[in-house]
Motif scaffolding. Structure first.
Motif, PDB file in Angstrom:
ATOM      1  N   UNK A 200       0.791  -1.212  -0.141  1.00 59.08           N
ATOM      2  CA  UNK A 200      -0.062  -0.111  -0.024  1.00 59.08           C
ATOM      3  C   UNK A 200       0.815   1.051   0.188  1.00 59.08           C
ATOM      4  N   UNK A 201       1.769   1.263   0.710  1.00 58.94           N
ATOM      5  CA  UNK A 201       2.559   2.599   0.893  1.00 58.94           C
ATOM      6  C   UNK A 201       3.920   2.510   0.361  1.00 58.94           C
ATOM      7  N   UNK A 202       4.273   3.503  -0.544  1.00 55.64           N
ATOM      8  CA  UNK A 202       5.356   3.392  -1.308  1.00 55.64           C
ATOM      9  C   UNK A 202       6.466   3.385  -0.429  1.00 55.64           C
ATOM     10  N   UNK A 203       6.532   3.836   0.934  1.00 56.56           N
ATOM     11  CA  UNK A 203       7.384   4.297   1.838  1.00 56.56           C
ATOM     12  C   UNK A 203       7.429   3.419   3.001  1.00 56.56           C
ATOM     13  N   UNK A 204       8.760   2.738   3.166  1.00 56.16           N
ATOM     14  CA  UNK A 204       8.728   1.817   4.595  1.00 56.16           C
ATOM     15  C   UNK A 204       8.583   2.481   5.569  1.00 56.16           C
ATOM     16  N   UNK A 205       8.974   3.631   5.929  1.00 55.58           N
ATOM     17  CA  UNK A 205       8.853   4.122   6.958  1.00 55.58           C
ATOM     18  C   UNK A 205       7.253   4.631   7.250  1.00 55.58           C
ATOM     19  N   UNK A 206       6.635   5.024   6.354  1.00 56.64           N
ATOM     20  CA  UNK A 206       5.207   5.287   6.379  1.00 56.64           C
ATOM     21  C   UNK A 206       4.477   3.782   6.901  1.00 56.64           C
ATOM     22  N   UNK A 207       5.061   2.871   6.232  1.00 59.35           N
ATOM     23  CA  UNK A 207       4.129   1.521   6.656  1.00 59.35           C
ATOM     24  C   UNK A 207       4.464   1.429   7.927  1.00 59.35           C
ATOM     25  N   UNK A 208       5.561   1.606   8.524  1.00 58.04           N
ATOM     26  CA  UNK A 208       5.996   1.420   9.990  1.00 58.04           C
ATOM     27  C   UNK A 208       5.066   2.232  10.656  1.00 58.04           C
ATOM     28  N   UNK A 209       5.057   3.316  10.440  1.00 61.62           N
ATOM     29  CA  UNK A 209       4.306   4.459  11.117  1.00 61.62           C
ATOM     30  C   UNK A 209       2.628   4.049  11.236  1.00 61.62           C
TER      31      UNK A 209
END
Lengths: 308, 408, 295
Positions: free
Chosen positions: C199-208
């Motif tokens: 879903x999220x392009x960003x690993x960091x965002x996925x984490x958050x």
């Protein structure tokens, strides 16, 4: 999970979602990935600094009475671990108390855990809360309150009995929480089947329930033992003139901790870690054996069906 | 084992000898079982304590003691306060054990007067045996015990050597006018212990402790009478005649040095570790300790401050309802022989209360006459003072002022 | 017996709960009672206690020791945050990248805490000594001058400073933070993670947005189990601290064991307990009592 990691490169192309395609290069992503691992590794190293110092200094022969500066290598303390005056009785007392408090706390706690995990009764959430409270209370409050009780009721001998009482008290909650987790995971149908077979509550408990929760009970007992042998604050308040090993260390710290303390501390550490390691290996073996057994069963089933 | 579930002396002695047999373990489990079953009876247990009225007045008259030597007895003392060989053996005690065919259980578990008292207070109040036949406490704490009636009166006929050899300066003190309860063990000075290599020279007075170069490397003592005593002397007040106001003004004098970090900590005996390691360059300390510490760090020195140091005496006493008072008397008598006292003195290097010990030492080792800690020159003796004997109310007020200082 | 058959829980609970009732809850009540007494000392050093609703025990002592209270909460809070920042990445790595070695790694994390608490703290005394490797290195890197300026250390030394005390508290309670975090991270369904990465392009965002919220029960548990004991701790302050770092635990200990001022000590102890109870209650409300006890 490893799969998800390596498919990172394949996922999240600019076609999906709204994030602009400013992805960091592979190099930086690798760095970030490794950075986390490196950090974790550093933390592990940090965790081991004190124990390394302790073990190191157990091989020291201090010039005077303070084991604070490295003087010269010696195995003296290891050869005579009880060489310091008073240390032997302190260690023995600690072990005794740990043993007894483990036994009593495990029994009392297991029974209570069974009740809490199994049955829905009135006052259940209150009891859960009551069980949790000692775990979350500062030790100084627990110890001082218990001392106040003993003083007010004028319990004459602050000593072995009061230490034991205190240790059982704070261990019970840990047993309940640990065993409860295990009991929750139990399949009730096993017990119901056993009841159909044995028709006796007690026999079911002994032959089915107890063996199934044994790992949890064992873990709880190990936890109790460790907590008890290490306890300082609650013991300090309720020990009167008796001296357990932690109290001995506290007393000795003012005047120079003898090297033997490092030796015994290292021994306790090695025994504890060794025990856990052994347990780990046994678990692994068992898991492998179960996996092999079930794999074998599956193969046989498939062979029987002719779809090998 | 007594019926109300407490461990008997036999159990404790067996335990001390390490007799952890299965039988012992099961018996302990029996106690524990009794504890589980009779948890609610604890309150009732309270009234079932063993003999002894709680104090109020000191015990009247000498106790009639059974004059048989017990096979073992317990002697509680401060650390490093007796001759020691190979870190655990004590030749003087060995000689005693051999002569009287007994076993001395020597405990070095008195770290601090107040905390030791705190440990055994409840039992003493309840008239219980505290499992020790001699304890060694500093004069002001000894005075408390005498006032509270926690000491057994001595049978002077059993300690003729004490009668003969006790230093005259220590007879008939105000804390024990008839010498009924206390027998001096060692006396000592409180002064300044320091490392001349790190201080860059010799120190001579309390004021030297406030040198900004030593910031964060100075400690004072948690013993209120020692710290305030030395400071009062620095301020020109006589500690033997001080008032609460003097105490408060001494605390006020020290306070800024606590606030600005000049004083690292307030310590008990644990100044020794910091001093030996170099964490601390100068501190208030006790005379004999420095001699022990010189094994860790040969540079260390001790000095009585020029404006005055404190003198104190640690006293042997028999706690109320001790199990083996006869052995205790025998030891007191044995110790007060000059040769034995000299043995101990040679090692602990405090001030021996036994007349003739110094002569015995001189005979064996003439060079020891140069040791100013064992043979203090008259100028030093004139310069040390005793702290006033405080009333309970004063004790409370002095301590409150001092606690404010330490409590940060 | 029929009654028992109907409610089998009660006899099972009775012994354990009775023990806790007598030796944990009743003592709290007794301590409350004692805290309302007045103590006087007579001419023979005997203490006398009279119960007279002496609320001044509370007001006097809380105002006298308010800086120690505040300091205890501050140190415990800093230690908890520091422990969280250290423990979370570690727990994350073990839970998600541990693979076969998960249990072994966990064992390595817990192993250092098998040493005695006191010995550990005394070891820090050696490690942080004034002329030790650690102190000299930090001094050479001029880090100590910075911490001096911040008031965390004094005279470019580590012992007998707030930094030493807080670091030691952080270290000593680290296991209490790592374990709950690990448990709740480990429980997270891998498929949720994979979905989030899709879903999220960003690993960091996925984490958050996914991982972290799912680990919140562990975060809460770890925070609570670290903060509360840390507040009442006094050993670190005693061994590694100075008069300026005295915590409320030191005050309570000395009042109880050395000065035997039971009313004042009980009042302080009870106040500490009450404040902690407030925290526990908030925590329980947020998660429900069942979650609370299934750490």
């Amino acid at each position: 999970m490893a799969q998800a990691a390596t498919t990172d490169t394949a996922a999240a192309t600019p076609e999906e979602g709204g994030a602009p395609a400013r992805r960091p290069s592979r190099f930086w992503r690798k760095v970030r990935w490794q950075a986390l691992n490196v950090f974790a590794g550093l933390v592990l190293l940090y965790l081991f600094i004190p124990i390394s110092v302790i073990i190191l200094f157990s091989f020291n022969e201090p010039a005077g009475k303070f084991n604070l500066t490295w003087n010269k290598f010696s195995l003296d303390a290891w050869k005579h671990p009880f060489g310091a005056p008073g240390i032997e009785s302190a260690v023995k007392l600690s072990i005794e108390i740990a043993f007894l408090s483990t036994i009593f706390a495990t029994v009392l706690g297991t029974l209570a855990a069974l009740a809490l995990a199994r049955y829905n009764f009135r006052g259940r959430s209150a009891t859960n809360f009551a069980v949790f409270t000692p775990m979350a209370t500062p030790e100084i409050v627990m110890g001082s309150a218990l001392l106040t009780l003993f003083i007010t009721t004028q319990t004459p001998t602050l000593g072995f009995a009061t230490i034991l009482i205190a240790h059982i008290m704070f261990n019970i909650s840990y047993v309940i929480v640990t065993v409860k987790a295990r009991v929750y995971g139990l399949d009730r149908r096993l017990e119901e089947a056993a009841m159909d077979l044995f028709a006796n509550e007690w026999k079911t408990f002994r032959k089915v329930t107890l063996p199934l929760i044994m790992p949890g009970v064992g873990a709880a007992a190990a936890l109790c033992f460790a907590l008890s042998i290490d306890d300082f604050v609650v013991t300090q308040f309720n020990s009167g003139a008796e001296i357990t090993f932690p109290l001995y260390i506290y007393g000795a710290s003012r005047n120079g901790v003898p090297v033997q303390v490092n030796v015994i501390g290292s021994l306790i550490f090695l025994v504890g870690v060794g025990g856990m390691f052994l347990n780990l290996m046994i678990q692994n073996r068992r898991a492998k054996r179960d996996a092999a057994a079930s794999a074998g069963a599956v193969r046989r089933a498939q062979a029987a069906e002719g779809t090998a | 084992m007594s019926t109300d579930g407490h461990l008997s002396d036999h159990d404790r002695a067996a335990f001390a000898r390490g007799a952890l047999t299965r039988r012992e373990l099961l018996r302990r489990a029996g106690i524990a079982g009794g504890v589980v079953a009779g948890a609610g009876l604890l309150a009732a247990c309270g009234s079932g304590s063993s003999s002894g009225a709680t104090g109020g007045a000191p015990s009247a008259g000498p106790v009639s003691i059974d004059k048989t030597v017990a096979p073992s007895w317990t002697f509680s003392n401060w650390p490093l306060y007796i001759d020691t060989k190979n870190k655990t053996q004590h030749p003087s005690l060995d000689l005693f054990d051999k002569k009287y065919n007994t076993k001395t259980n020597y405990l070095e578990d008195i770290e601090d007067n107040e905390s030791f008292f705190g440990k055994v207070k409840a039992q003493l109040e309840a008239g219980q045996n505290i499992q020790r036949d001699i304890v060694t406490l500093t004069d002001w704490m000894a005075a408390k015990w005498v006032a509270l009636g926690y000491c057994e009166a001595l049978d002077r006929s059993l300690i003729p050597n004490v009668e003969k050899n006790q230093s005259s300066a220590l007879r008939g003190r105000s804390i024990d006018p008839q010498d009924q309860f206390l027998v001096p063990w060692q006396s000592g000075f409180t002064g300044i212990a320091y490392n001349p290599k790190l201080t860059g020279g010799d120190l001579t007075s309390v004021a030297d402790l406030w040198n900004p170069d030593f910031k964060g490397k100075v400690t004072l003592l948690t013993e209120m009478r020692d710290t305030l005593g030395l400071v009062m002397l620095q301020q020109g007040v006589d500690p033997a005649k001080c008032t609460v106001d003097d105490a408060q003004s001494a605390c006020d004098y020290i306070q800024p040095y606590v606030n600005n970090g000049q004083i690292r900590r307030f310590t008990g005996n644990d100044y020794a570790g910091d001093l030996a390691k170099g964490n601390v360059v100068a501190c208030m300390g006790w005379s004999g300790d420095v001699v022990q510490l010189q094994f860790d760090n040969p540079d260390l020195k001790f000095v009585v401050p020029d404006k005055g140091g404190m003198l104190w005496t640690d006293n042997m006493m028999i706690p109320k309802n001790a199990s083996h008072p006869y052995n205790a008397h025998l030891w007191m008598n044995f110790y007060y022989q000059p040769e034995i006292a000299a043995m101990v003195e040679d090692w602990v290097n405090y001030i021996c209360p036994v007349d003739g010990a110094k002569d015995a030492l001189l005979k064996n080792d003439p060079s020891i006459a140069k040791n100013p800690l064992i043979f203090p020159p008259q100028s030093t003796l004139d310069n040390v003072h005793v702290f006033k004997a405080l009333t309970p109310q004063e004790d409370l007020e002095f301590n409150q002022a001092f606690q404010q200082l330490i409590g940060g | 017996m029929n009654w028992l058959k109907k409610r089998p829980a009660y006899p099972l609970l009775l012994p354990g709960m009775l023990w806790l009732a007598i030796f944990f809850f009743i003592p709290m009540a007794v301590m409350l009672y004692k805290s309302l007494e007045t103590v006087t000392v007579d001419l023979n050093y005997q203490q006398h206690f009279t119960f007279d609703w002496n609320f001044s025990n509370y007001t006097d002592n809380i105002s006298q020791y308010k800086s120690q209270f505040a300091r205890s909460f501050l140190y415990a809070a800093i230690a908890t945050v520091a422990a969280f920042l250290i423990a979370y990445p570690l727990a994350y790595v073990i839970a998600f990248r541990g693979g076969r070695w998960k249990n072994l790694l966990l064992l390595l994390v817990i192993a250092p805490f098998f040493t005695n608490y006191l010995i550990r703290t005394l070891a820090w005394q050696t490690i942080l000594a004034d002329n030790s490797v650690v102190t000299s290195t930090l001094d050479a890197m001029h880090l100590l001058s910075i911490t001096d300026a911040l008031g965390w250390t004094q005279q470019s030394r580590l012992l007998a400073t707030p930094l030493a005390v807080v670091s030691a508290i952080t270290y000593n309670y680290l296991a209490f933070m790592v374990l709950p975090l690990y448990v709740s991270l480990e429980k997270i369904d891998q498929r949720l993670l994979e979905a989030s990465l899709d879903l999220y392009a960003n690993r960091v965002k996925a984490f958050m947005k996914v991982t972290f919220p799912l680990s919140l029960p562990g975060v809460f548990a770890g925070t609570l189990l670290t903060f509360i004991p840390a507040t009442g701790d006094y050993i670190n302050a005693e061994i590694l601290g100075s008069p300026q770092t005295r915590m409320i635990g030191n005050v309570i200990q000395s009042k109880f064991l050395i000065f035997n001022d039971y009313p004042a000590a009980s009042a302080l102890s009870f106040t500490l307990m009450a404040i902690m109870l407030v925290f526990i209650a908030i925590y329980a409300k947020l998660l429900g009592t069942e979650e609370v006890t299934t750490v």
